[in-house]
Design a protein around this motif. Sequence first.
Motif, short mmCIF file in Angstrom:
data_model
loop_
_atom_site.label_atom_id
_atom_site.label_comp_id
_atom_site.label_asym_id
_atom_site.label_seq_id
_atom_site.Cartn_x
_atom_site.Cartn_y
_atom_site.Cartn_z
N GLN A 1 0.86 -1.12 -0.08
CA GLN A 1 -0.02 0.13 0.10
C GLN A 1 0.73 1.32 -0.08
OE1 GLN A 1 -0.58 -2.46 2.59
NE2 GLN A 1 -1.76 -3.62 0.92
N LEU A 2 0.43 2.23 -0.84
CA LEU A 2 1.29 3.41 -0.91
C LEU A 2 0.25 4.61 -0.75
CD1 LEU A 2 3.04 2.64 -4.23
CD2 LEU A 2 4.07 2.68 -1.86
N VAL A 3 0.66 5.61 0.00
CA VAL A 3 -0.09 6.63 0.65
C VAL A 3 0.54 7.95 0.27
CG1 VAL A 3 -1.51 7.63 2.01
CG2 VAL A 3 -1.65 5.45 2.10
N GLU A 4 0.05 8.81 -0.77
CA GLU A 4 0.63 10.02 -0.90
C GLU A 4 0.12 10.89 -0.11
OE1 GLU A 4 0.63 8.08 -5.15
OE2 GLU A 4 -0.81 8.36 -3.41
N SER A 5 0.95 12.15 0.23
CA SER A 5 0.33 13.41 0.80
C SER A 5 1.11 14.60 0.47
CB SER A 5 0.39 13.10 2.27
OG SER A 5 1.69 12.91 2.85
N GLY A 6 0.64 15.69 0.70
CA GLY A 6 1.56 17.01 0.42
C GLY A 6 1.10 17.72 -0.85
N GLY A 7 0.25 17.31 -1.59
CA GLY A 7 -0.23 18.26 -2.73
C GLY A 7 -0.88 19.38 -2.28
N GLY A 8 -1.06 20.17 -3.14
CA GLY A 8 -1.99 21.42 -3.09
C GLY A 8 -1.87 22.44 -4.09
N LEU A 9 -2.22 23.57 -3.93
CA LEU A 9 -2.29 24.66 -4.65
C LEU A 9 -1.01 25.73 -4.40
CD1 LEU A 9 -3.54 26.35 -6.99
CD2 LEU A 9 -5.01 27.45 -5.39
N VAL A 10 -0.34 26.02 -5.40
CA VAL A 10 0.79 26.80 -5.06
C VAL A 10 1.12 27.94 -6.16
CG1 VAL A 10 2.39 25.24 -5.94
CG2 VAL A 10 3.19 26.98 -4.19
N GLN A 11 1.55 29.00 -5.93
CA GLN A 11 1.99 30.04 -7.09
C GLN A 11 3.13 29.59 -7.65
OE1 GLN A 11 1.79 34.02 -5.44
NE2 GLN A 11 -0.60 34.16 -5.91
N ALA A 12 3.30 30.15 -9.01
CA ALA A 12 4.24 29.73 -9.79
C ALA A 12 5.61 30.19 -8.93
CB ALA A 12 4.62 30.33 -11.19
N GLY A 13 6.92 29.27 -8.91
CA GLY A 13 7.96 29.81 -8.20
C GLY A 13 7.93 29.31 -6.83
N GLY A 14 6.71 28.73 -6.31
CA GLY A 14 6.90 28.09 -4.86
C GLY A 14 7.25 26.72 -4.93
N SER A 15 6.96 26.24 -3.69
CA SER A 15 7.63 24.89 -3.29
C SER A 15 6.77 24.05 -2.72
CB SER A 15 8.75 24.94 -2.07
OG SER A 15 9.94 25.89 -3.15
N LEU A 16 6.63 22.85 -2.71
CA LEU A 16 5.83 21.94 -2.06
C LEU A 16 6.74 20.64 -1.80
CD1 LEU A 16 2.49 21.66 -4.26
CD2 LEU A 16 2.75 22.41 -1.87
N ARG A 17 6.38 19.71 -0.86
CA ARG A 17 6.84 18.58 -0.56
C ARG A 17 5.86 17.48 -0.59
NH1 ARG A 17 9.50 16.18 4.71
NH2 ARG A 17 11.47 15.18 4.00
N LEU A 18 5.82 16.33 -1.44
CA LEU A 18 5.23 15.29 -1.15
C LEU A 18 6.05 14.35 -0.60
CD1 LEU A 18 4.30 15.16 -5.24
CD2 LEU A 18 3.37 16.71 -3.24
N SER A 19 4.94 13.23 -0.06
CA SER A 19 5.38 12.25 0.79
C SER A 19 4.68 11.17 0.30
CB SER A 19 5.20 12.55 2.31
OG SER A 19 5.79 13.44 2.86
N CYS A 20 5.52 9.93 0.43
CA CYS A 20 4.84 8.65 0.14
C CYS A 20 5.22 7.59 0.97
CB CYS A 20 5.08 8.24 -1.40
SG CYS A 20 4.56 6.40 -2.06
N ALA A 21 4.24 6.97 1.78
CA ALA A 21 4.42 6.10 2.93
C ALA A 21 3.81 4.67 2.28
CB ALA A 21 3.75 6.49 3.98
N ALA A 22 4.94 3.96 2.42
CA ALA A 22 4.62 2.39 2.16
C ALA A 22 4.52 1.53 3.08
CB ALA A 22 5.84 1.95 1.23
N SER A 23 3.46 0.42 3.02
CA SER A 23 3.33 -0.41 3.90
C SER A 23 2.96 -1.78 3.56
CB SER A 23 2.12 0.12 4.92
OG SER A 23 1.10 0.15 4.34
N GLY A 24 3.02 -2.78 4.10
CA GLY A 24 2.63 -4.02 3.67
C GLY A 24 3.87 -5.00 3.34
N SER A 25 3.79 -5.56 2.02
CA SER A 25 4.88 -6.58 1.89
C SER A 25 6.07 -5.86 1.21
CB SER A 25 4.23 -7.72 1.05
OG SER A 25 5.40 -8.56 0.84
N ILE A 26 6.69 -4.92 2.01
CA ILE A 26 7.56 -4.13 1.44
C ILE A 26 8.77 -3.88 2.41
CG2 ILE A 26 6.46 -1.90 1.88
CD1 ILE A 26 7.92 -0.60 -0.61
N PHE A 27 9.90 -3.70 1.98
CA PHE A 27 11.13 -3.89 3.17
C PHE A 27 12.00 -2.96 2.73
CE2 PHE A 27 9.12 -7.31 5.03
CZ PHE A 27 8.50 -8.28 4.21
N SER A 28 12.05 -2.24 1.58
CA SER A 28 13.27 -1.00 1.15
C SER A 28 12.35 -0.28 0.22
CB SER A 28 14.31 -2.16 0.57
OG SER A 28 15.00 -0.96 -0.27
#
Length: 115
Positions: A3-30
């Motif tokens: 399972q992969l869950v993303e977060s951190g999206g949104g609305l930003v003005q040109a020139g701005g910054s965002l940080r996305l995250s993706c948290a994994a779970s389940g049968s994954i070890f790396s």
Amino acid sequence: QVQLVESGGGLVQAGGSLRLSCAASGSIFSINGMGWYRQAPGKQRELVATITAAGWRNYANSVKGRFTISGDNAKLTVYLQMNSLKPEDTAVYYCKYTRGLSDYWGQGTQVTVSS
């Protein structure tokens, strides 16, 4: 299953910054084999960046110098730091994990960059 869950999206003005995250779970070890993709309206899904557990990174030419992918293997989380955002970066951003012949995708997070 993975399972992969993303977060951190949104609305930003040109020139701005965002940080996305993706948290994994389940049968994954790396975080090896994880990466970010995006799909803009009317366009095909495209690679943004990938990372290996050893720290090797690969970027699409369109984001080189502006985006940085990183990962925390202990937390099974991958990040995408996006700086100097442009309107053409507007898309749904997806996290993907590949193991062998299997691809696992997150639900996506919307990034909208206004001009």
